[in-house]
Design an enzyme around this catalytic site. Structure first.
Site, PDB file in Angstrom:
ATOM      1  N   GLY A   1      12.080  -7.801   2.384  1.00 32.63           N
ATOM      2  CA  GLY A   1      11.506  -9.062   2.846  1.00 32.63           C
ATOM      3  C   GLY A   1      10.126  -9.269   2.258  1.00 32.63           C
ATOM      4  O   GLY A   1       9.424  -8.324   1.891  1.00 32.63           O
TER       5      GLY A   1
ATOM      6  N   GLU B   1       4.210   1.976  -4.427  1.00 29.64           N
ATOM      7  CA  GLU B   1       4.507   2.127  -2.994  1.00 29.64           C
ATOM      8  C   GLU B   1       5.588   1.143  -2.541  1.00 29.64           C
ATOM      9  O   GLU B   1       6.443   1.471  -1.716  1.00 29.64           O
ATOM     10  CB  GLU B   1       3.221   1.887  -2.180  1.00 29.64           C
ATOM     11  CG  GLU B   1       3.369   2.074  -0.687  1.00 29.64           C
ATOM     12  CD  GLU B   1       3.724   3.508  -0.310  1.00 29.64           C
ATOM     13  OE1 GLU B   1       2.910   4.396  -0.521  1.00 29.64           O
ATOM     14  OE2 GLU B   1       4.849   3.714   0.213  1.00 29.64           O
TER      15      GLU B   1
ATOM     16  N   ASP C   1      20.959   0.284  -5.415  1.00 30.77           N
ATOM     17  CA  ASP C   1      19.560   0.139  -4.996  1.00 30.77           C
ATOM     18  C   ASP C   1      19.094   1.390  -4.239  1.00 30.77           C
ATOM     19  O   ASP C   1      18.018   1.925  -4.494  1.00 30.77           O
ATOM     20  CB  ASP C   1      19.431  -1.116  -4.114  1.00 30.77           C
ATOM     21  CG  ASP C   1      18.009  -1.374  -3.683  1.00 30.77           C
ATOM     22  OD1 ASP C   1      17.195  -1.778  -4.529  1.00 30.77           O
ATOM     23  OD2 ASP C   1      17.704  -1.143  -2.492  1.00 30.77           O
TER      24      ASP C   1
ATOM     25  N   LYS D   1      16.200   4.324  -5.222  1.00 35.95           N
ATOM     26  CA  LYS D   1      15.111   4.699  -4.307  1.00 35.95           C
ATOM     27  C   LYS D   1      15.115   6.197  -4.009  1.00 35.95           C
ATOM     28  O   LYS D   1      14.048   6.813  -3.926  1.00 35.95           O
ATOM     29  CB  LYS D   1      15.226   3.871  -3.031  1.00 35.95           C
ATOM     30  CG  LYS D   1      14.877   2.387  -3.287  1.00 35.95           C
ATOM     31  CD  LYS D   1      15.268   1.510  -2.115  1.00 35.95           C
ATOM     32  CE  LYS D   1      14.839   0.072  -2.338  1.00 35.95           C
ATOM     33  NZ  LYS D   1      15.426  -0.849  -1.346  1.00 35.95           N
TER      34      LYS D   1
END
Ligand code: HSE
Length: 404
Positions: A297, A124, A196, A200
Protein backbone atom coordinates in the site's frame (compact mmCIF):
# COMPACT_ATOMS: atom_id res chain seq x y z
CA UNK A 1 18.56 21.13 2.56
CA UNK A 2 18.73 17.78 0.82
CA UNK A 3 17.48 17.56 -2.76
CA UNK A 4 15.97 14.31 -3.89
CA UNK A 5 14.50 12.94 -7.10
CA UNK A 6 11.75 10.34 -7.28
CA UNK A 7 11.73 7.92 -10.19
CA UNK A 8 8.19 6.69 -10.85
CA UNK A 9 4.96 8.45 -9.82
CA UNK A 10 2.93 5.28 -9.28
CA UNK A 11 1.36 4.06 -6.04
CA UNK A 12 4.57 4.17 -3.99
CA UNK A 13 6.00 7.27 -5.72
CA UNK A 14 2.81 9.25 -5.05
CA UNK A 15 2.68 8.00 -1.46
CA UNK A 16 6.28 9.07 -0.90
CA UNK A 17 5.70 12.54 -2.38
CA UNK A 18 2.54 12.88 -0.24
CA UNK A 19 4.36 11.88 2.95
CA UNK A 20 7.26 14.26 2.32
CA UNK A 21 4.77 17.05 1.60
CA UNK A 22 2.30 16.38 4.43
CA UNK A 23 4.95 15.74 7.12
CA UNK A 24 7.41 18.34 5.83
CA UNK A 25 7.61 20.39 9.02
CA UNK A 26 7.96 17.36 11.27
CA UNK A 27 10.72 15.92 9.08
CA UNK A 28 12.54 19.24 8.95
CA UNK A 29 12.37 19.56 12.73
CA UNK A 30 13.63 16.03 13.34
CA UNK A 31 16.32 16.15 10.70
CA UNK A 32 17.42 19.72 11.17
CA UNK A 33 17.15 20.27 7.42
CA UNK A 34 14.49 20.18 4.71
CA UNK A 35 13.95 17.33 2.25
CA UNK A 36 13.10 18.90 -1.08
CA UNK A 37 11.70 16.94 -4.03
CA UNK A 38 13.42 18.53 -7.01
CA UNK A 39 12.25 16.18 -9.77
CA UNK A 40 9.87 13.31 -10.37
CA UNK A 41 10.68 11.10 -13.35
CA UNK A 42 7.73 9.59 -15.21
CA UNK A 43 7.12 9.08 -18.90
CA UNK A 44 3.40 9.77 -18.52
CA UNK A 45 1.79 13.21 -18.82
CA UNK A 46 -0.05 13.88 -15.57
CA UNK A 47 -1.41 17.43 -15.80
CA UNK A 48 -3.83 16.81 -12.90
CA UNK A 49 -1.15 15.58 -10.51
CA UNK A 50 -0.30 17.97 -7.66
CA UNK A 51 3.32 17.22 -8.62
CA UNK A 52 3.01 18.00 -12.36
CA UNK A 53 5.46 20.94 -12.05
CA UNK A 54 8.17 18.51 -10.87
CA UNK A 55 7.75 15.97 -13.67
CA UNK A 56 10.61 15.25 -16.04
CA UNK A 57 10.78 12.58 -18.72
CA UNK A 58 14.54 12.34 -19.25
CA UNK A 59 16.57 10.59 -16.56
CA UNK A 60 19.64 12.62 -17.58
CA UNK A 61 18.07 15.71 -16.01
CA UNK A 62 18.39 13.95 -12.65
CA UNK A 63 21.71 12.25 -13.28
CA UNK A 64 23.39 15.47 -14.41
CA UNK A 65 22.10 17.68 -11.60
CA UNK A 66 24.80 17.87 -8.91
CA UNK A 67 22.28 19.23 -6.42
CA UNK A 68 20.39 15.91 -6.34
CA UNK A 69 22.10 13.69 -3.77
CA UNK A 70 19.42 11.02 -3.25
CA UNK A 71 17.28 9.20 -5.80
CA UNK A 72 14.20 7.18 -4.79
CA UNK A 73 13.76 4.46 -7.42
CA UNK A 74 10.07 3.55 -7.12
CA UNK A 75 9.43 2.42 -10.69
CA UNK A 76 9.06 -1.33 -10.24
CA UNK A 77 10.21 -3.98 -12.71
CA UNK A 78 13.82 -4.83 -13.53
CA UNK A 79 14.34 -2.57 -16.53
CA UNK A 80 15.07 0.27 -16.89
CA UNK A 81 15.02 0.50 -13.08
CA UNK A 82 18.33 -1.40 -12.78
CA UNK A 83 20.08 0.74 -15.42
CA UNK A 84 18.80 3.99 -13.89
CA UNK A 85 19.86 2.87 -10.41
CA UNK A 86 23.34 1.94 -11.59
CA UNK A 87 23.68 5.23 -13.44
CA UNK A 88 22.56 7.20 -10.37
CA UNK A 89 25.07 5.38 -8.12
CA UNK A 90 27.83 5.93 -10.67
CA UNK A 91 26.89 9.61 -10.73
CA UNK A 92 27.58 9.72 -6.98
CA UNK A 93 23.96 9.71 -5.80
CA UNK A 94 22.64 7.39 -3.10
CA UNK A 95 19.58 5.38 -4.11
CA UNK A 96 16.69 4.16 -1.97
CA UNK A 97 14.21 1.72 -3.42
CA UNK A 98 11.04 -0.29 -2.92
CA UNK A 99 11.94 -2.41 -5.94
CA UNK A 100 12.42 -5.98 -4.68
CA UNK A 101 12.92 -7.31 -8.20
CA UNK A 102 15.99 -5.14 -8.70
CA UNK A 103 17.39 -5.80 -5.21
CA UNK A 104 16.89 -9.57 -5.50
CA UNK A 105 18.31 -9.80 -9.03
CA UNK A 106 21.07 -7.19 -8.98
CA UNK A 107 21.74 -6.42 -5.31
CA UNK A 108 25.37 -7.55 -5.29
CA UNK A 109 26.29 -5.50 -8.35
CA UNK A 110 24.46 -2.39 -7.13
CA UNK A 111 26.00 -2.54 -3.66
CA UNK A 112 29.45 -2.88 -5.22
CA UNK A 113 28.72 0.15 -7.41
CA UNK A 114 27.52 2.12 -4.38
CA UNK A 115 30.67 1.23 -2.40
CA UNK A 116 32.90 2.12 -5.35
CA UNK A 117 31.34 5.59 -5.57
CA UNK A 118 31.12 6.28 -1.84
CA UNK A 119 27.32 6.28 -1.74
CA UNK A 120 24.62 3.92 -0.41
CA UNK A 121 21.93 1.67 -1.84
CA UNK A 122 19.12 1.25 0.72
CA UNK A 123 16.04 -0.95 0.34
CA UNK A 124 13.96 -1.00 3.53
CA UNK A 125 10.76 -0.62 1.46
CA UNK A 126 11.54 -3.64 -0.72
CA UNK A 127 10.42 -6.18 1.90
CA UNK A 128 7.58 -6.08 4.40
CA UNK A 129 6.05 -2.80 3.12
CA UNK A 130 6.01 -0.41 6.06
CA UNK A 131 7.54 -2.83 8.58
CA UNK A 132 11.03 -1.86 9.67
CA UNK A 133 12.67 -5.25 9.14
CA UNK A 134 15.77 -4.82 6.94
CA UNK A 135 17.54 -2.37 9.23
CA UNK A 136 16.72 -4.22 12.50
CA UNK A 137 17.80 -7.51 10.93
CA UNK A 138 21.01 -6.03 9.54
CA UNK A 139 21.93 -3.91 12.55
CA UNK A 140 20.08 -4.74 15.74
CA UNK A 141 20.40 -8.51 15.30
CA UNK A 142 23.90 -8.34 13.81
CA UNK A 143 25.41 -10.20 16.75
CA UNK A 144 23.33 -13.30 16.09
CA UNK A 145 23.60 -16.21 13.72
CA UNK A 146 20.17 -16.03 12.07
CA UNK A 147 18.94 -19.61 12.12
CA UNK A 148 15.51 -19.11 10.58
CA UNK A 149 13.35 -16.52 8.86
CA UNK A 150 9.73 -17.39 8.12
CA UNK A 151 7.48 -14.66 6.85
CA UNK A 152 4.14 -13.75 5.37
CA UNK A 153 5.72 -11.38 2.90
CA UNK A 154 3.01 -10.67 0.36
CA UNK A 155 0.09 -8.45 1.30
CA UNK A 156 -1.97 -9.28 -1.79
CA UNK A 157 -2.08 -13.04 -1.25
CA UNK A 158 -2.65 -12.66 2.48
CA UNK A 159 -5.49 -10.24 1.71
CA UNK A 160 -6.96 -12.66 -0.86
CA UNK A 161 -6.75 -15.65 1.49
CA UNK A 162 -8.30 -13.69 4.34
CA UNK A 163 -11.16 -12.29 2.21
CA UNK A 164 -11.90 -15.67 0.67
CA UNK A 165 -11.86 -17.59 3.91
CA UNK A 166 -13.35 -15.08 6.31
CA UNK A 167 -15.51 -13.07 3.89
CA UNK A 168 -16.55 -15.83 1.47
CA UNK A 169 -15.70 -13.69 -1.59
CA UNK A 170 -14.33 -15.31 -4.74
CA UNK A 171 -10.62 -15.38 -5.55
CA UNK A 172 -11.18 -12.98 -8.48
CA UNK A 173 -13.18 -10.49 -6.40
CA UNK A 174 -10.59 -10.51 -3.65
CA UNK A 175 -7.80 -9.97 -6.18
CA UNK A 176 -9.69 -7.03 -7.74
CA UNK A 177 -10.09 -5.50 -4.29
CA UNK A 178 -6.37 -5.90 -3.61
CA UNK A 179 -5.58 -4.26 -6.96
CA UNK A 180 -7.96 -1.35 -6.27
CA UNK A 181 -6.26 -0.82 -2.89
CA UNK A 182 -2.87 -0.60 -4.61
CA UNK A 183 -1.49 -3.80 -3.05
CA UNK A 184 -1.02 -5.99 -6.12
CA UNK A 185 1.85 -6.00 -8.61
CA UNK A 186 1.23 -4.74 -12.15
CA UNK A 187 1.20 -8.42 -13.09
CA UNK A 188 -0.63 -9.98 -10.13
CA UNK A 189 0.60 -13.46 -11.06
CA UNK A 190 3.85 -12.35 -9.36
CA UNK A 191 1.84 -12.16 -6.12
CA UNK A 192 -0.39 -15.20 -6.62
CA UNK A 193 2.30 -17.56 -7.91
CA UNK A 194 4.72 -16.65 -5.13
CA UNK A 195 7.39 -14.79 -7.15
CA UNK A 196 7.06 -11.64 -5.07
CA UNK A 197 7.46 -13.58 -1.82
CA UNK A 198 10.41 -15.42 -3.35
CA UNK A 199 12.21 -12.14 -4.12
CA UNK A 200 11.58 -10.91 -0.58
CA UNK A 201 12.88 -14.04 1.16
CA UNK A 202 15.87 -13.85 -1.16
CA UNK A 203 16.53 -10.31 0.13
CA UNK A 204 15.98 -11.19 3.79
CA UNK A 205 18.23 -14.22 3.39
CA UNK A 206 20.97 -12.00 1.98
CA UNK A 207 20.61 -9.50 4.81
CA UNK A 208 20.89 -12.38 7.29
CA UNK A 209 23.76 -14.27 5.68
CA UNK A 210 25.53 -11.81 3.37
CA UNK A 211 24.93 -14.21 0.48
CA UNK A 212 22.37 -13.38 -2.23
CA UNK A 213 20.80 -16.54 -3.63
CA UNK A 214 19.56 -16.71 -7.22
CA UNK A 215 15.78 -16.30 -7.17
CA UNK A 216 15.27 -19.05 -9.74
CA UNK A 217 17.04 -21.54 -7.44
CA UNK A 218 14.54 -20.94 -4.62
CA UNK A 219 11.67 -23.44 -4.62
CA UNK A 220 8.52 -21.38 -5.32
CA UNK A 221 4.88 -22.39 -5.15
CA UNK A 222 1.92 -19.96 -4.97
CA UNK A 223 -1.62 -20.12 -3.65
CA UNK A 224 -3.59 -20.82 -6.82
CA UNK A 225 -3.98 -24.54 -6.02
CA UNK A 226 -5.35 -23.99 -2.49
CA UNK A 227 -9.01 -25.01 -2.17
CA UNK A 228 -11.63 -24.12 0.42
CA UNK A 229 -11.63 -27.83 1.36
CA UNK A 230 -7.96 -27.53 2.33
CA UNK A 231 -8.74 -24.49 4.45
CA UNK A 232 -11.45 -26.41 6.29
CA UNK A 233 -9.11 -29.32 6.94
CA UNK A 234 -6.55 -26.84 8.30
CA UNK A 235 -9.23 -25.33 10.53
CA UNK A 236 -9.93 -28.81 11.87
CA UNK A 237 -6.23 -28.94 12.77
CA UNK A 238 -6.65 -25.60 14.59
CA UNK A 239 -4.50 -23.99 11.93
CA UNK A 240 -4.57 -21.59 8.96
CA UNK A 241 -2.94 -21.86 5.55
CA UNK A 242 -0.44 -19.07 4.91
CA UNK A 243 1.92 -18.34 2.03
CA UNK A 244 5.38 -18.21 3.62
CA UNK A 245 8.82 -17.27 2.45
CA UNK A 246 11.31 -19.30 4.48
CA UNK A 247 15.03 -19.53 5.08
CA UNK A 248 15.79 -22.35 7.45
CA UNK A 249 18.71 -24.57 8.42
CA UNK A 250 18.19 -28.34 8.56
CA UNK A 251 21.15 -30.54 9.41
CA UNK A 252 23.54 -27.71 8.65
CA UNK A 253 22.12 -27.02 5.16
CA UNK A 254 20.43 -23.72 4.35
CA UNK A 255 17.07 -24.20 2.62
CA UNK A 256 15.04 -21.40 1.05
CA UNK A 257 11.49 -21.67 -0.24
CA UNK A 258 8.19 -19.99 -0.93
CA UNK A 259 5.12 -22.16 -0.44
CA UNK A 260 1.78 -22.33 1.36
CA UNK A 261 2.12 -23.85 4.83
CA UNK A 262 -0.40 -25.02 7.41
CA UNK A 263 0.40 -22.88 10.44
CA UNK A 264 -1.08 -23.92 13.77
CA UNK A 265 -2.89 -21.25 15.75
CA UNK A 266 -0.36 -21.33 18.58
CA UNK A 267 2.09 -19.72 16.13
CA UNK A 268 1.62 -15.93 15.76
CA UNK A 269 2.08 -16.16 11.96
CA UNK A 270 -1.28 -17.94 11.71
CA UNK A 271 -3.10 -14.88 13.06
CA UNK A 272 -1.73 -12.35 10.58
CA UNK A 273 -4.56 -11.40 8.26
CA UNK A 274 -5.56 -9.00 5.48
CA UNK A 275 -2.75 -6.95 3.95
CA UNK A 276 -0.57 -7.38 7.02
CA UNK A 277 2.81 -9.09 6.83
CA UNK A 278 4.59 -10.85 9.64
CA UNK A 279 8.18 -11.98 9.81
CA UNK A 280 9.46 -14.39 12.42
CA UNK A 281 13.23 -14.26 12.82
CA UNK A 282 15.21 -16.62 15.03
CA UNK A 283 18.69 -15.73 16.20
CA UNK A 284 21.02 -18.00 18.12
CA UNK A 285 21.17 -15.57 21.06
CA UNK A 286 18.05 -13.43 20.82
CA UNK A 287 15.66 -16.36 20.19
CA UNK A 288 12.46 -15.52 18.30
CA UNK A 289 11.69 -11.96 17.19
CA UNK A 290 8.46 -11.07 15.40
CA UNK A 291 7.92 -8.15 13.01
CA UNK A 292 4.36 -7.17 12.11
CA UNK A 293 2.73 -4.43 10.04
CA UNK A 294 1.23 -3.41 6.72
CA UNK A 295 3.04 -5.21 3.93
CA UNK A 296 1.79 -3.19 0.97
CA UNK A 297 0.00 0.00 0.00
CA UNK A 298 1.04 3.56 -0.77
CA UNK A 299 1.26 4.98 2.73
CA UNK A 300 2.95 2.06 4.51
CA UNK A 301 5.54 1.60 1.76
CA UNK A 302 6.17 5.36 1.61
CA UNK A 303 6.93 5.24 5.34
CA UNK A 304 9.78 2.79 4.66
CA UNK A 305 11.07 4.74 1.64
CA UNK A 306 11.20 7.92 3.68
CA UNK A 307 12.94 6.11 6.55
CA UNK A 308 15.81 5.38 4.15
CA UNK A 309 15.88 8.94 2.81
CA UNK A 310 16.05 10.28 6.36
CA UNK A 311 18.79 7.79 7.28
CA UNK A 312 20.87 9.08 4.37
CA UNK A 313 20.16 12.68 5.25
CA UNK A 314 21.32 11.92 8.79
CA UNK A 315 24.59 10.60 7.39
CA UNK A 316 24.06 6.86 7.92
CA UNK A 317 25.96 4.60 5.54
CA UNK A 318 25.05 1.26 3.96
CA UNK A 319 22.58 -0.77 6.01
CA UNK A 320 24.44 -4.07 5.47
CA UNK A 321 27.93 -3.74 6.88
CA UNK A 322 28.85 -7.14 5.44
CA UNK A 323 29.12 -6.68 1.67
CA UNK A 324 26.81 -9.07 -0.15
CA UNK A 325 28.28 -11.73 -2.40
CA UNK A 326 26.58 -14.13 -4.77
CA UNK A 327 25.60 -17.34 -2.98
CA UNK A 328 27.51 -20.41 -4.14
CA UNK A 329 26.18 -23.74 -5.34
CA UNK A 330 25.13 -24.85 -1.84
CA UNK A 331 22.77 -21.96 -1.09
CA UNK A 332 19.97 -22.75 -1.18
CA UNK A 333 20.46 -26.45 -0.48
CA UNK A 334 18.77 -28.99 -2.76
CA UNK A 335 15.06 -28.76 -1.89
CA UNK A 336 14.63 -32.49 -2.55
CA UNK A 337 16.29 -33.08 0.83
CA UNK A 338 14.08 -30.67 2.79
CA UNK A 339 12.09 -32.55 5.43
CA UNK A 340 8.55 -31.64 6.51
CA UNK A 341 5.23 -33.17 7.47
CA UNK A 342 2.62 -32.92 4.72
CA UNK A 343 -1.16 -32.70 4.53
CA UNK A 344 -2.16 -34.72 1.47
CA UNK A 345 -5.63 -35.08 -0.04
CA UNK A 346 -6.22 -37.79 -2.65
CA UNK A 347 -9.05 -39.49 -4.43
CA UNK A 348 -9.14 -42.95 -6.03
CA UNK A 349 -7.07 -44.62 -3.37
CA UNK A 350 -7.78 -46.24 0.01
CA UNK A 351 -6.04 -46.22 3.37
CA UNK A 352 -4.44 -49.64 2.79
CA UNK A 353 -2.31 -48.34 -0.04
CA UNK A 354 -1.49 -45.17 1.89
CA UNK A 355 -0.44 -47.15 4.98
CA UNK A 356 1.81 -49.41 2.91
CA UNK A 357 3.45 -46.59 0.98
CA UNK A 358 3.65 -43.73 3.51
CA UNK A 359 3.86 -45.88 6.66
CA UNK A 360 2.47 -44.20 9.74
CA UNK A 361 0.05 -41.36 8.87
CA UNK A 362 -2.65 -39.45 10.74
CA UNK A 363 -6.02 -39.44 8.92
CA UNK A 364 -8.01 -36.20 8.77
CA UNK A 365 -11.72 -35.59 8.15
CA UNK A 366 -12.43 -34.28 4.64
CA UNK A 367 -15.08 -34.16 1.90
CA UNK A 368 -16.70 -37.26 0.50
CA UNK A 369 -14.73 -38.95 -2.27
CA UNK A 370 -11.36 -37.87 -0.87
CA UNK A 371 -9.03 -39.20 1.74
CA UNK A 372 -6.83 -36.77 3.67
CA UNK A 373 -3.85 -37.50 5.89
CA UNK A 374 -0.86 -35.99 7.60
CA UNK A 375 2.44 -37.70 6.95
CA UNK A 376 5.32 -38.25 9.33
CA UNK A 377 8.36 -36.03 8.53
CA UNK A 378 9.55 -36.96 5.03
CA UNK A 379 11.95 -35.44 2.56
CA UNK A 380 10.57 -33.82 -0.58
CA UNK A 381 12.15 -36.61 -2.61
CA UNK A 382 10.50 -39.31 -0.51
CA UNK A 383 7.11 -37.52 -0.57
CA UNK A 384 7.27 -37.27 -4.37
CA UNK A 385 8.30 -40.91 -4.76
CA UNK A 386 5.46 -42.04 -2.50
CA UNK A 387 2.92 -39.91 -4.39
CA UNK A 388 4.12 -41.40 -7.66
CA UNK A 389 3.61 -44.89 -6.22
CA UNK A 390 0.12 -43.96 -5.00
CA UNK A 391 -0.77 -42.58 -8.40
CA UNK A 392 0.35 -45.91 -9.91
CA UNK A 393 -2.30 -47.48 -7.62
CA UNK A 394 -5.00 -45.19 -9.11
CA UNK A 395 -4.61 -42.30 -6.64
CA UNK A 396 -5.25 -38.77 -7.87
CA UNK A 397 -3.58 -36.01 -5.89
CA UNK A 398 -6.07 -33.28 -4.95
CA UNK A 399 -3.92 -31.19 -2.72
CA UNK A 400 -0.67 -31.11 -0.76
CA UNK A 401 0.34 -28.50 1.80
CA UNK A 402 3.36 -28.71 4.07
CA UNK A 403 3.00 -28.32 7.82
CA UNK A 404 4.93 -25.42 9.34
N1 HSE B 1 2.42 -6.76 -4.34
C1 HSE B 1 3.16 -6.62 -3.14
C2 HSE B 1 2.36 -7.23 -1.99
C3 HSE B 1 3.43 -5.16 -2.88
O1 HSE B 1 1.17 -7.48 -2.18
O2 HSE B 1 2.90 -7.47 -0.92
C4 HSE B 1 4.38 -4.91 -1.76
O3 HSE B 1 5.65 -5.44 -2.05
Amino acid sequence: MINIAIMGLGVVGSGTADLLTENRQLIERRLGQAVHIKYILDIRDMPDSPYSNLLVKDVKVILQDPEVSVVAELMGGSHPAFEYTLAALEAGKSVVTSNKEVVANFGVRLMQAAAAHGVSYLFEASTGGGIPVIRPLARDLAGNVITEISGILNGTTNYILTRMWKGGVSFEEALSEAQALGYAERDPSADVEGKDTCRKICILGAVATGRLAQVDRIYTEGISAIRLTDVRVAEHMDASIKLLGRMVYQDGSLYMMTAPFIVRHDNPLSRIDDVFNGVLVSGNYVGDVMFYGRGAGAKATASAVVADILALAAGEGPVCREPWREAGENVPADFANFVSRNYIAMSGVDSNAIDVIFGSVEYLPTVEGEIAFLTAPVSEREAQDNLTRLSACGGVLQSRVRLF
